[in-house]
Enzyme design. Structure first.
Site, PDB file in Angstrom:
ATOM      1  CG  ASP A 192      -1.735  -1.023   1.286  1.00 28.84           C
ATOM      2  OD1 ASP A 192      -2.435  -1.560   0.309  1.00 28.84           O
ATOM      3  OD2 ASP A 192      -1.876  -2.063   2.573  1.00 28.84           O
ATOM      4  CG  ASP A 221      -3.630  -4.322  -1.649  1.00 27.12           C
ATOM      5  OD1 ASP A 221      -4.673  -4.977  -2.173  1.00 27.12           O
ATOM      6  OD2 ASP A 221      -3.729  -3.934  -0.237  1.00 27.12           O
ATOM      7  CG  ASP A 225      -5.846  -0.820   2.565  1.00 33.78           C
ATOM      8  OD1 ASP A 225      -6.607  -0.577   1.779  1.00 33.78           O
ATOM      9  OD2 ASP A 225      -5.255  -2.198   2.517  1.00 33.78           O
ATOM     10  NE  ARG A 234     -11.081  -2.933  -0.936  1.00 36.99           N
ATOM     11  CZ  ARG A 234     -10.368  -3.828  -0.774  1.00 36.99           C
ATOM     12  NH1 ARG A 234      -9.106  -3.303  -0.525  1.00 36.99           N
ATOM     13  NH2 ARG A 234     -10.710  -5.149  -0.799  1.00 36.99           N
TER      14      ARG A 234
END
Length: 691
Positions: free
Chosen positions: A175, A197, A201, A248
């Site tokens: 990330d 990714d 997050d 997302r």
């Protein structure tokens, strides 16, 4: 974990200033108008203070939103303020200071590749990691904030390119920023893209997080929140530009309070990335979604049956699929104060303001700092440091990050002056008792040939003063173009600009801006760029389209002074806006429009579709103003084959002999429409002051 009870009011990330309008204008009185420069500033209360002489303004910034709330023993989010400031250019140094126990302000001043690829530096508490202008890049990895890590600012960085060629990558948890059980984190003005990714997050009860003014792009799983059975996390997500991101955007799972506002979600047609969904409220999430702009996004807003999602004020353009709301959420103002921008303004705001900024993270050298803190003086008689205004501008360091005041002594300065784009934060200040005492003047016109034989000046090139740098201020002087139209009556091109602005956050106060045709050009640096101007307590003199351009501008408590043309005739147009669609144009408020001209001889405005561009949507609103007898009974007219009735021209609560009742040729705003067309609505996140 039970819900905390010690939510408090926010400490805002920037020192706030009151909107300074100056001393009210006595419209009927002659003489010099006064102007004010008072500021109202909110204190930072108990937060650690930086030494004012050694730390730039950005180092005093603190988070807004939920990251500003006092909770879990932490009083807002201020990062490494109070600790040592260090500049890093290598991975070893970045990791050394980011993982240290002591507070640090870590300025990243180079491109730093992660080794091995996918590495996430484990950041410790009380850190600010900030890119130096636009030079701080983290390539191939990112940052990890573990359980209990708190008071961290990650700001003004570009974090990119850990992507391994697998779109839905299940193997590489690489990330840009990952948080597991952290709290009080501010992620601001970053460019996050193309990771293996997630870009962000926020996991395992991470809370009191604000994510603001970032660009997030070229990614699949962009911003995920959750990975927990608890519904305790509080996050604010505002003024972020999600562009070409599939899913997302964000996805919020079991978030107690998710406040999303003024975000821009954009999926451009014909690209390799297609949105799966936009904002998603999952599980027991309670979400408030306000004044965001969704463009081309599939399934822009979706929610689980168990989630509460309240929508208000959002704009949806070229969207399809699910767009849902329902249930109850919460009142964000119970936790912190905030101000919404109009949803229609969001794309332009974020194109110019999201992502790394040159003014953040820069540590001026001693020479630059000394120059930035000084006041430069100009005087014709040699008693100042410089004899010309342009010479003083030339002396300001490129990339200046602090205000430089150029104080100009009384006199007439016959010269053209250009403030280039790389010299922001400059103020021109006349030092005479009257604005008439200090005059910058030249007499160029659009049709005049340049001395070097390279053609004519053109309209923009005719300007006496041209401002291309953001955050420019001017006060207490005259800027004039004295081109003699009668003498050059056969010249092809009589446009003669006194002042041209092509930048953002321009503050003009107590000026005389004088010319004939095209006196004041309020422009932007590009059609897709924002250019906001606030002009107060001033006189603007002209006859034909003498306030014109595509900027977002307010003329407040001023006089628009009408004059006859070179041949003695009375006929003219006050404004010629060329506003792009979806932007604000010209707002004229608490101002007098009059002059020594014939009755009913001037229009208030006409639509300038520059270059025949039909996509433009010109706007002028004149409200709460005094209109002299010179104003026509039908004050708007067509231009270049475009009808003013297809654009945005209106009045509200005007008075004087030139005012008139609403009608087909004279549209008036309703009270509800007028409530959305006030000075504060024009400027978004900018709070102009006298400066």
């Amino acid at each position: 974990m039970t819900e905390l009870q010690d939510h408090g009011k926010a400490r805002h990330r920037r020192k706030k200033t009151t909107l300074q309008a100056g001393v009210p204008l006595a419209l009927a009185a002659a003489g010099v108008m006064a102007y004010g420069t008072a500021f109202g500033v909110f204190g930072e209360n108990v937060l650690p203070k930086a030494a004012a002489a050694t730390v730039p303004a950005w180092a005093d910034d603190t988070a807004d939103g939920f990251a500003s709330v006092h909770a879990l023993g932490q009083q807002g989010t201020y990062g490494g303020r109070g600790g040592k400031t260090v500049t890093v250019r290598t991975l070893a140094d970045l990791e050394k200071y980011a993982t240290a126990r002591e507070p640090y302000v870590i300025v990243v001043a180079a491109t730093i590749p992660m080794n091995p690829k996918g590495k996430e530096i484990k950041v410790a508490s009380d850190k600010t990691i900030v890119g130096a202008g636009t030079s701080g890049h983290i390539v191939g990895g990112g940052f990890f904030l573990g359980q209990g890590v708190h008071n961290v600012i990650i700001r003004n960085l570009t974090i990119r390119d850990s992507y391994q060629g697998i779109w839905n990558d299940k193997e590489h948890d690489w990330d840009a920023i990952q948080m597991d059980g952290a709290h009080h984190v501010w992620i601001d003005h970053n460019d996050l893209r193309h990771m293996a990714d997630g870009l962000i997050d926020s996991r395992k009860d991470t809370t009191y997080v604000t994510v603001s003014w970032n660009r997030l792009s070229q990614n699949n799983k962009t911003f995920g929140i959750g990975w927990t059975e608890n519904a305790t996390a509080d996050l604010t997500i505002h003024h972020n530009w999600f562009r070409e991101t599939e899913q997302r955007n964000p996805s919020t799972d079991n978030v107690a309070h998710a406040h999303l506002y003024n975000n821009y979600l954009q999926d451009e047609p014909g690209t390799d990335i297609t949105s799966s969904y936009g904002n998603y409220a999952r599980g027991r999430t309670r979400m408030v979604l306000e004044n965001s702009y969704f463009e081309g996004v599939d399934n822009p807003v979706i929610k689980d049956a168990t989630a509460g999602l309240v929508q208000r004020g959002n704009v949806f353009t070229r969207t399809s699929g699910r767009n849902e709301s329902g249930g109850t959420a919460f009142d964000p103002k119970a936790y912190y104060d905030y101000r919404l921008d109009n949803a229609a303004d969001v794309p332009a705001l974020l194109r110019s303001g999201a992502g790394p900024q040159r003014s953040i993270g820069t540590m001026a050298s001693a020479k630059t700092a000394a120059a930035a803190q000084s006041t430069l003086t100009v005087a014709k008689d040699g008693s100042g440091r410089y004899k010309s205004v342009q010479k003083a501008v030339d002396a300001v360091p490129a990339g200046n990050t602090s205000r430089v005041v150029i104080r100009i002594a009384p006199g007439t300065y016959r010269e053209t002056v250009k403030v280039p784009a790389n010299k922001p934060h400059i103020t021109f200040e006349g030092t005479g008792r009257s604005r008439k005492d200090t005059v910058i003047v030249e007499g160029r016109a659009a049709g005049m040939a340049k001395p070097d034989g390279s053609g004519t000046y053109g309209t923009g090139g005719s300007a006496t003063v041209a401002v291309e740098a953001d955050d420019f201020h001017a006060r207490n002087l005259t800027i004039s173009n004295d081109f003699d139209e009668a003498k050059h009556r056969h010249l092809n091109g009589h446009q003669a600009v006194a002042l041209r602005t092509a930048a953002d956050r321009i503050r003009l106060d107590a000026l005389i801006i004088s010319g004939d045709q095209d006196t004041l050009l309020l422009d932007t640096a590009g059609k897709d760029r924002t250019g906001r101007v606030y002009l107060t307590n001033s006189y603007v003199v002209g006859n034909t389209d003498f306030v014109f351009g595509r900027a977002t501008a307010v003329i407040d408590r001023s006089v628009l002074s009408l004059k006859k043309r070179w041949d003695g005739t009375s006929a003219g147009y006050v404004t010629a806006p060329s506003t792009p669609a979806g932007r604000k144009g010209f707002l004229i408020t608490r101002t007098t429009v009059d002059g020594d001209v014939s009755a009913r001889s001037f229009h208030l405005g006409r639509p300038w579709h520059a270059g025949g561009d039909a996509s433009l949507d010109p706007q002028t609103t004149v409200r709460d103003s005094i209109l002299g007898a010179a104003v026509k009974a039908a004050p708007w007219t067509d231009m270049g084959g475009f009808s003013w009735k297809h654009d945005r021209f209106a009045e509200y609560h005007n008075d004087g002999p030139g005012a008139g009742a609403a009608g087909g040729d004279r549209p008036h705003l309703t009270d509800a429409q007028a409530a959305a067309q006030e000075t504060a609505d024009w400027f978004g996140d900018w709070k102009p002051t006298g400066g």
